[in-house]
Design a protein around this motif. Structure first.
Motif, PDB file in Angstrom:
ATOM      1  N   TRP A  93     -24.367   9.759  17.150  1.00 51.85           N
ATOM      2  CA  TRP A  93     -24.802   9.132  18.415  1.00 51.85           C
ATOM      3  C   TRP A  93     -25.149  10.204  19.441  1.00 51.85           C
ATOM      4  O   TRP A  93     -24.670  10.177  20.569  1.00 51.85           O
ATOM      5  N   GLU A 137     -25.184  -3.595  23.631  1.00 55.66           N
ATOM      6  CA  GLU A 137     -25.834  -4.495  24.580  1.00 55.66           C
ATOM      7  C   GLU A 137     -27.129  -5.024  23.963  1.00 55.66           C
ATOM      8  O   GLU A 137     -27.290  -5.032  22.751  1.00 55.66           O
ATOM      9  N   LYS A 165     -26.772  12.449  22.285  1.00 53.86           N
ATOM     10  CA  LYS A 165     -27.531  12.304  23.518  1.00 53.86           C
ATOM     11  C   LYS A 165     -27.559  13.676  24.183  1.00 53.86           C
ATOM     12  O   LYS A 165     -26.524  14.342  24.256  1.00 53.86           O
ATOM     13  N   SER A 218     -32.053  -1.121  13.499  1.00 52.80           N
ATOM     14  CA  SER A 218     -32.280   0.269  13.896  1.00 52.80           C
ATOM     15  C   SER A 218     -33.375   0.913  13.053  1.00 52.80           C
ATOM     16  O   SER A 218     -34.254   1.611  13.573  1.00 52.80           O
ATOM     17  N   SER A 231     -34.348   6.685  26.341  1.00 53.21           N
ATOM     18  CA  SER A 231     -34.049   8.101  26.073  1.00 53.21           C
ATOM     19  C   SER A 231     -33.802   8.332  24.586  1.00 53.21           C
ATOM     20  O   SER A 231     -34.218   9.364  24.019  1.00 53.21           O
ATOM     21  N   ILE A 232     -33.137   7.393  23.940  1.00 52.76           N
ATOM     22  CA  ILE A 232     -32.891   7.492  22.499  1.00 52.76           C
ATOM     23  C   ILE A 232     -34.203   7.327  21.739  1.00 52.76           C
ATOM     24  O   ILE A 232     -34.464   8.028  20.747  1.00 52.76           O
ATOM     25  N   GLN A 233     -35.051   6.424  22.197  1.00 54.47           N
ATOM     26  CA  GLN A 233     -36.338   6.217  21.548  1.00 54.47           C
ATOM     27  C   GLN A 233     -37.208   7.462  21.615  1.00 54.47           C
ATOM     28  O   GLN A 233     -37.888   7.807  20.640  1.00 54.47           O
ATOM     29  N   TYR A 235     -32.914  -0.476  22.679  1.00 57.52           N
ATOM     30  CA  TYR A 235     -33.080  -0.747  24.108  1.00 57.52           C
ATOM     31  C   TYR A 235     -32.867   0.454  25.024  1.00 57.52           C
ATOM     32  O   TYR A 235     -32.904   0.302  26.246  1.00 57.52           O
ATOM     33  N   LYS A 236     -32.671   1.646  24.460  1.00 55.98           N
ATOM     34  CA  LYS A 236     -32.483   2.840  25.285  1.00 55.98           C
ATOM     35  C   LYS A 236     -33.724   3.746  25.181  1.00 55.98           C
ATOM     36  O   LYS A 236     -33.948   4.386  24.144  1.00 55.98           O
ATOM     37  N   ASP A 262     -28.289   1.081  19.698  1.00 57.41           N
ATOM     38  CA  ASP A 262     -28.806   1.188  21.066  1.00 57.41           C
ATOM     39  C   ASP A 262     -30.229   1.742  21.092  1.00 57.41           C
ATOM     40  O   ASP A 262     -30.881   1.734  22.142  1.00 57.41           O
ATOM     41  N   CYS A 263     -30.729   2.182  19.932  1.00 60.79           N
ATOM     42  CA  CYS A 263     -32.110   2.670  19.880  1.00 60.79           C
ATOM     43  C   CYS A 263     -33.107   1.536  20.137  1.00 60.79           C
ATOM     44  O   CYS A 263     -34.278   1.784  20.412  1.00 60.79           O
TER      45      CYS A 263
END
Length: 258
Positions: free
Chosen positions: A160, A213, A162, A229, A189-191, A186-187, A183-184
């Motif tokens: 995970w 979320e 970041k 994912s 920065s991760i995308q 809806y985030k 979370d990829c």
């Protein structure tokens, strides 16, 4: 379904008995081939050994999660002894790293004792010739990279992850692996990181039972979420979904020698 999947990082021991039973019963249905279950401390490691012995699809990793108070010398010695005595039951050292979130809550916490403990685990990783699973995000990542380089550790898995573009480039240059969570979806920065990082050094995980979320809000974290994912990774990488499945599966199999 487009292929088998492996959850490269979760805490199977932290699920309730009922949740764990549901999850394990679902593995075949959702073509989930294996789970890499990391440990938070000695009691967690013992539980993960037990789970791995009951179900051969579970692979245990042993370590001390950094986002908690430091163990006593006796506790850390007991954990290290346990690891050395159970090397054959261990897929990797993990989860280990530095307490980024704990220090944000309590800035007065000194980092030096955590660094010393992490170096012990990284040295043990080198001695045992095992992979290491790392909790090292944002500005902690370069510090952890220095320790990995000091002991010539090549098989490092930043779960995970970041961090800044500079940190991402550092990990890429060293050939370290990262794993992506649900979370990829809806985030942003991760995308963006997914677009930059080579698919050949990616894995997928849930970090369950940690909740998510977006479309997963209010749902028990389950390895089947990994399929969402992978679809997002394929979209962002602009590759065929089947190719994404095959590459992520192969990466995890080869990294952990499953």
């Amino acid at each position: 379904m487009n292929g088998s999947i492996i959850d490269a990082h979760l805490h199977l021991d932290l699920y309730s008995e009922v949740e764990r039973k549901i999850l394990l019963q679902d593995l075949k249905k959702y073509e989930i081939e294996a789970l890499i279950s990391v440990s938070n401390n000695l009691s967690s490691a013992k539980k993960n050994v037990e789970l791995a012995q009951i179900d051969q699809r579970v692979y245990a990793a042993f370590g001390f999660h950094p986002e908690q108070a430091l163990p006593s010398e006796i506790e850390i010695d007991q954990l290290l002894s346990f690891i050395k005595n159970n090397t054959n039951n261990m897929i990797a050292i993990g989860e280990v790293g530095l307490p980024y979130y704990l220090r944000r809550e309590k800035p007065e916490i000194p980092i030096e004792p955590y660094l010393e403990m992490l170096e012990v685990f990284i040295q043990l990783t080198a001695n045992l010739n095992k992979p290491v699973i790392l909790h090292a995000v944002y500005e902690d990542a370069p510090v952890v990279c220095e320790l990995l380089e000091k002991y010539s550790i090549k098989k490092a898995h930043f779960h995970w992850f970041k961090g800044s573009s500079v940190s991402v480039q550092h990990l890429m240059q060293n050939g370290y692996y990262i794993s992506l969570t649900p979370d990829c979806l809806y985030k942003p920065s991760i995308q963006q990181m997914i677009k930059e990082y080579p698919l050949t050094n990616m894995m997928v995980e849930t970090d369950g039972p940690w909740p998510f979320e977006g479309p997963f809000k209010g749902r028990m974290t389950h390895p089947k979420m990994i399929r969402h994912s992978i679809a997002k990774i394929a979209e962002l990488k602009r590759i065929d979904l089947k190719d994404a499945y095959q590459e992520l599966y192969r990466n995890t199999k080869e990294f952990y020698q499953l």
